[in-house]
Design a protein around this motif. Structure first.
Motif, PDB file in Angstrom:
ATOM      1  N   MET A   8       0.845  -1.180   0.000  1.00  0.00           N
ATOM      2  CA  MET A   8       0.000   0.000   0.000  1.00  0.00           C
ATOM      3  C   MET A   8       0.879   1.228   0.000  1.00  0.00           C
ATOM      4  O   MET A   8       2.020   1.184   0.426  1.00  0.00           O
ATOM      5  CB  MET A   8      -0.888  -0.015   1.261  1.00  0.00           C
ATOM      6  N   SER A   9       0.352   2.360  -0.470  1.00  0.00           N
ATOM      7  CA  SER A   9       1.157   3.565  -0.555  1.00  0.00           C
ATOM      8  C   SER A   9       0.312   4.788  -0.242  1.00  0.00           C
ATOM      9  O   SER A   9      -0.907   4.713  -0.095  1.00  0.00           O
ATOM     10  CB  SER A   9       1.778   3.685  -1.953  1.00  0.00           C
ATOM     11  N   ASP A  10       0.987   5.919  -0.172  1.00  0.00           N
ATOM     12  CA  ASP A  10       0.369   7.195   0.099  1.00  0.00           C
ATOM     13  C   ASP A  10      -0.327   7.712  -1.161  1.00  0.00           C
ATOM     14  O   ASP A  10       0.274   7.764  -2.229  1.00  0.00           O
ATOM     15  CB  ASP A  10       1.472   8.157   0.557  1.00  0.00           C
ATOM     16  N   TYR A  11      -1.586   8.110  -1.045  1.00  0.00           N
ATOM     17  CA  TYR A  11      -2.300   8.695  -2.178  1.00  0.00           C
ATOM     18  C   TYR A  11      -2.036  10.194  -2.287  1.00  0.00           C
ATOM     19  O   TYR A  11      -2.526  10.845  -3.207  1.00  0.00           O
ATOM     20  CB  TYR A  11      -3.809   8.442  -2.046  1.00  0.00           C
ATOM     21  N   GLU A  12      -1.295  10.736  -1.312  1.00  0.00           N
ATOM     22  CA  GLU A  12      -0.846  12.129  -1.309  1.00  0.00           C
ATOM     23  C   GLU A  12      -1.993  13.136  -1.344  1.00  0.00           C
ATOM     24  O   GLU A  12      -1.871  14.217  -1.917  1.00  0.00           O
ATOM     25  CB  GLU A  12       0.146  12.378  -2.449  1.00  0.00           C
ATOM     26  N   ARG A  13      -3.094  12.807  -0.703  1.00  0.00           N
ATOM     27  CA  ARG A  13      -4.183  13.758  -0.555  1.00  0.00           C
ATOM     28  C   ARG A  13      -3.924  14.640   0.673  1.00  0.00           C
ATOM     29  O   ARG A  13      -3.247  14.225   1.610  1.00  0.00           O
ATOM     30  CB  ARG A  13      -5.517  13.036  -0.391  1.00  0.00           C
ATOM     31  N   PRO A  14      -4.462  15.860   0.692  1.00  0.00           N
ATOM     32  CA  PRO A  14      -4.299  16.717   1.870  1.00  0.00           C
ATOM     33  C   PRO A  14      -4.863  16.059   3.121  1.00  0.00           C
ATOM     34  O   PRO A  14      -5.894  15.365   3.071  1.00  0.00           O
ATOM     35  CB  PRO A  14      -5.101  17.973   1.496  1.00  0.00           C
ATOM     36  N   LEU A  15      -4.194  16.257   4.229  1.00  0.00           N
ATOM     37  CA  LEU A  15      -4.640  15.681   5.493  1.00  0.00           C
ATOM     38  C   LEU A  15      -5.791  16.481   6.088  1.00  0.00           C
ATOM     39  O   LEU A  15      -5.868  17.708   5.939  1.00  0.00           O
ATOM     40  CB  LEU A  15      -3.498  15.658   6.499  1.00  0.00           C
ATOM     41  N   SER A  16      -6.686  15.775   6.777  1.00  0.00           N
ATOM     42  CA  SER A  16      -7.722  16.440   7.560  1.00  0.00           C
ATOM     43  C   SER A  16      -7.990  15.603   8.808  1.00  0.00           C
ATOM     44  O   SER A  16      -7.704  14.404   8.856  1.00  0.00           O
ATOM     45  CB  SER A  16      -9.004  16.640   6.741  1.00  0.00           C
ATOM     46  N   PHE A  17      -8.553  16.269   9.826  1.00  0.00           N
ATOM     47  CA  PHE A  17      -8.731  15.641  11.131  1.00  0.00           C
ATOM     48  C   PHE A  17     -10.091  16.026  11.711  1.00  0.00           C
ATOM     49  O   PHE A  17     -10.576  17.148  11.513  1.00  0.00           O
ATOM     50  CB  PHE A  17      -7.629  16.086  12.098  1.00  0.00           C
ATOM     51  N   GLY A  18     -10.665  15.092  12.438  1.00  0.00           N
ATOM     52  CA  GLY A  18     -11.953  15.358  13.070  1.00  0.00           C
ATOM     53  C   GLY A  18     -12.085  14.635  14.386  1.00  0.00           C
ATOM     54  O   GLY A  18     -11.215  13.854  14.795  1.00  0.00           O
ATOM     55  N   VAL A  19     -13.196  14.890  15.062  1.00  0.00           N
ATOM     56  CA  VAL A  19     -13.498  14.228  16.325  1.00  0.00           C
ATOM     57  C   VAL A  19     -14.932  13.736  16.273  1.00  0.00           C
ATOM     58  O   VAL A  19     -15.824  14.418  15.753  1.00  0.00           O
ATOM     59  CB  VAL A  19     -13.284  15.169  17.532  1.00  0.00           C
ATOM     60  N   SER A  20     -15.157  12.532  16.789  1.00  0.00           N
ATOM     61  CA  SER A  20     -16.502  11.990  16.888  1.00  0.00           C
ATOM     62  C   SER A  20     -17.085  12.399  18.234  1.00  0.00           C
ATOM     63  O   SER A  20     -16.473  12.169  19.282  1.00  0.00           O
ATOM     64  CB  SER A  20     -16.467  10.463  16.774  1.00  0.00           C
ATOM     65  N   LEU A  21     -18.271  13.004  18.197  1.00  0.00           N
ATOM     66  CA  LEU A  21     -18.938  13.428  19.416  1.00  0.00           C
ATOM     67  C   LEU A  21     -20.123  12.514  19.704  1.00  0.00           C
ATOM     68  O   LEU A  21     -20.921  12.206  18.815  1.00  0.00           O
ATOM     69  CB  LEU A  21     -19.408  14.877  19.296  1.00  0.00           C
ATOM     70  N   GLU A  22     -20.233  12.108  20.945  1.00  0.00           N
ATOM     71  CA  GLU A  22     -21.257  11.150  21.373  1.00  0.00           C
ATOM     72  C   GLU A  22     -22.645  11.794  21.301  1.00  0.00           C
ATOM     73  O   GLU A  22     -22.871  12.864  21.872  1.00  0.00           O
ATOM     74  CB  GLU A  22     -20.964  10.715  22.804  1.00  0.00           C
ATOM     75  N   PRO A  23     -23.604  11.144  20.609  1.00  0.00           N
ATOM     76  CA  PRO A  23     -24.958  11.712  20.534  1.00  0.00           C
ATOM     77  C   PRO A  23     -25.806  11.326  21.740  1.00  0.00           C
ATOM     78  O   PRO A  23     -26.962  10.893  21.614  1.00  0.00           O
ATOM     79  CB  PRO A  23     -25.503  11.098  19.243  1.00  0.00           C
ATOM     80  N   SER A  24     -25.243  11.490  22.928  1.00  0.00           N
ATOM     81  CA  SER A  24     -25.917  11.077  24.146  1.00  0.00           C
ATOM     82  C   SER A  24     -26.958  12.102  24.570  1.00  0.00           C
ATOM     83  O   SER A  24     -26.668  13.306  24.655  1.00  0.00           O
ATOM     84  CB  SER A  24     -24.900  10.893  25.278  1.00  0.00           C
ATOM     85  N   ALA A  25     -28.171  11.632  24.863  1.00  0.00           N
ATOM     86  CA  ALA A  25     -29.221  12.535  25.332  1.00  0.00           C
ATOM     87  C   ALA A  25     -28.899  13.095  26.711  1.00  0.00           C
ATOM     88  O   ALA A  25     -29.280  14.219  27.033  1.00  0.00           O
ATOM     89  CB  ALA A  25     -30.561  11.807  25.354  1.00  0.00           C
ATOM     90  N   ILE A  26     -28.183  12.341  27.519  1.00  0.00           N
ATOM     91  CA  ILE A  26     -27.836  12.788  28.865  1.00  0.00           C
ATOM     92  C   ILE A  26     -26.683  13.784  28.828  1.00  0.00           C
ATOM     93  O   ILE A  26     -26.680  14.787  29.549  1.00  0.00           O
ATOM     94  CB  ILE A  26     -27.478  11.587  29.757  1.00  0.00           C
ATOM     95  N   ALA A  27     -25.707  13.519  27.961  1.00  0.00           N
ATOM     96  CA  ALA A  27     -24.471  14.310  27.957  1.00  0.00           C
ATOM     97  C   ALA A  27     -24.438  15.373  26.875  1.00  0.00           C
ATOM     98  O   ALA A  27     -23.372  15.875  26.541  1.00  0.00           O
ATOM     99  CB  ALA A  27     -23.275  13.375  27.807  1.00  0.00           C
ATOM    100  N   TRP A  28     -25.587  15.777  26.338  1.00  0.00           N
ATOM    101  CA  TRP A  28     -25.550  16.705  25.208  1.00  0.00           C
ATOM    102  C   TRP A  28     -24.934  18.062  25.559  1.00  0.00           C
ATOM    103  O   TRP A  28     -24.329  18.686  24.668  1.00  0.00           O
ATOM    104  CB  TRP A  28     -26.935  16.864  24.584  1.00  0.00           C
ATOM    105  N   PRO A  29     -25.025  18.577  26.792  1.00  0.00           N
ATOM    106  CA  PRO A  29     -24.310  19.843  27.065  1.00  0.00           C
ATOM    107  C   PRO A  29     -22.796  19.716  26.861  1.00  0.00           C
ATOM    108  O   PRO A  29     -22.147  20.641  26.364  1.00  0.00           O
ATOM    109  CB  PRO A  29     -24.659  20.142  28.524  1.00  0.00           C
ATOM    110  N   LEU A  30     -22.218  18.558  27.239  1.00  0.00           N
ATOM    111  CA  LEU A  30     -20.794  18.326  26.993  1.00  0.00           C
ATOM    112  C   LEU A  30     -20.531  18.248  25.497  1.00  0.00           C
ATOM    113  O   LEU A  30     -19.530  18.801  25.002  1.00  0.00           O
ATOM    114  CB  LEU A  30     -20.335  17.046  27.686  1.00  0.00           C
TER     115      LEU A  30
END
Length: 302
Positions: free
Chosen positions: A1-23
């Motif tokens: 396998m090799s690098d496709y040399e696309r620009p890097l991007s980054f994200g975060v998954s946020l929990e869709p919790s009904a209890i913790a939605w303020p966080l």
């Protein structure tokens, strides 16, 4: 396998919790403030403790100005593709293009059926997903949408509006037929979590995608490759099980660099297993900039 040399991007998954939605709301604002590219939201509406993903994304999009949103991944069995496209372009217009769609064929059929959806499996699920994917992409682009098949009856819907930026459709997949579908019909591939598709299994999956893309007359380098990564940065007691990527900042930087230049990923979505506020800070302040620097150096030195 090799690098496709696309620009890097980054994200975060946020929990869709009904209890913790303020966080969740607080973390969404933090993710934007520190310059992440994506907020990802999983789609398991049959979980009684979960908020519905599209409703949560719409809410969070109104609290932010720059960061984009990604369904990671939306169940096509529960979301008719033409109506889902209408929702996506609508939010795309309202947010000036801050929407990308991760979609899947429906990996938990019995849970889907519990909400009234069809419990499709195997080839039936793949065939439905392929047809839905085509309809979704056609409707997102605007123009007339027409199809009469065993799965869909669409009598000439005039799609629109067209958002200011294209809405990409990235397919979540891990088995050969769905991986091939990603190669020939999607804008990218979203890998399940690294605990489900570990790094050593990635090359064989990338090859399936690439071969299908080439056969369909597409350039494999045009496809986005997204890795959902869970684990822990540092030595948190909550991570004694050691599941996922667990280590210090240097290990995370080394690993993400390797996964970019050797496995071909260009986008990493962090799924913090615990202490999300602290983990988000470490990810954005120490790991993301270092990975960008290391990958740039690797690519420049070739």
């Amino acid at each position: 396998m090799s690098d496709y040399e696309r620009p890097l991007s980054f994200g975060v998954s946020l929990e869709p919790s009904a209890i913790a939605w303020p966080l969740t709301r607080f973390l969404a604002r933090r993710a934007e403030d520190v310059g992440l590219d994506y907020i990802a939201v999983q789609d398991h509406p049959y979980q009684p403790g979960h908020l519905e993903a599209w409703t949560l994304i719409s809410h969070l999009s109104a609290l932010t100005d720059r960061i984009s949103f990604l369904t990671d991944v939306a169940d096509l069995q529960l979301r008719p593709p033409v109506m889902f496209a209408k929702a996506a372009v609508s939010l795309g217009v309202l947010t000036q293009g801050r929407v990308q769609l991760g979609v899947g064929g429906g990996g938990i059929p019995d849970a889907t059926a519990s909400m009234g959806g069809p419990a499709r499996r195997g080839q039936d699920m793949v065939a439905y997903a392929e047809e839905s994917l085509g309809l979704l992409r056609t409707a997102l682009a605007g123009g007339a949408v027409r199809l009469d098949s065993p799965y869909h009856s669409i009598g000439g819907y005039q799609a629109g509006p067209v958002p200011p930026k294209p809405v990409g459709v990235w397919l979540g997949a891990q088995k050969p037929k769905m991986l091939a579908l990603a190669g020939r019909g999607a804008d990218g591939w979203i890998s399940p979590l690294n605990i489900y598709v570990p790094p050593q299994e990635v090359p064989s999956r990338q090859r399936i995608i690439d071969e299908a893309a080439v056969e369909a007359g597409r350039d494999p380098k045009d496809l986005r490759r997204v890795y959902n990564v869970t684990g822990a940065i540092g030595s948190l007691g909550a991570h004694r099980t050691g599941r996922g990527l667990v280590g210090d900042v240097r290990q995370w930087v080394d690993t993400f660099t390797e996964w970019t230049v050797e496995l071909g990923f260009d986008t990493f979505v962090s799924w913090p297993a615990a202490d999300p506020e602290r983990q988000l800070a470490l990810f954005t302040d120490e790991i993301v900039p270092s990975v960008r620097e290391r990958v740039h150096a690797e690519r420049s030195g070739r």
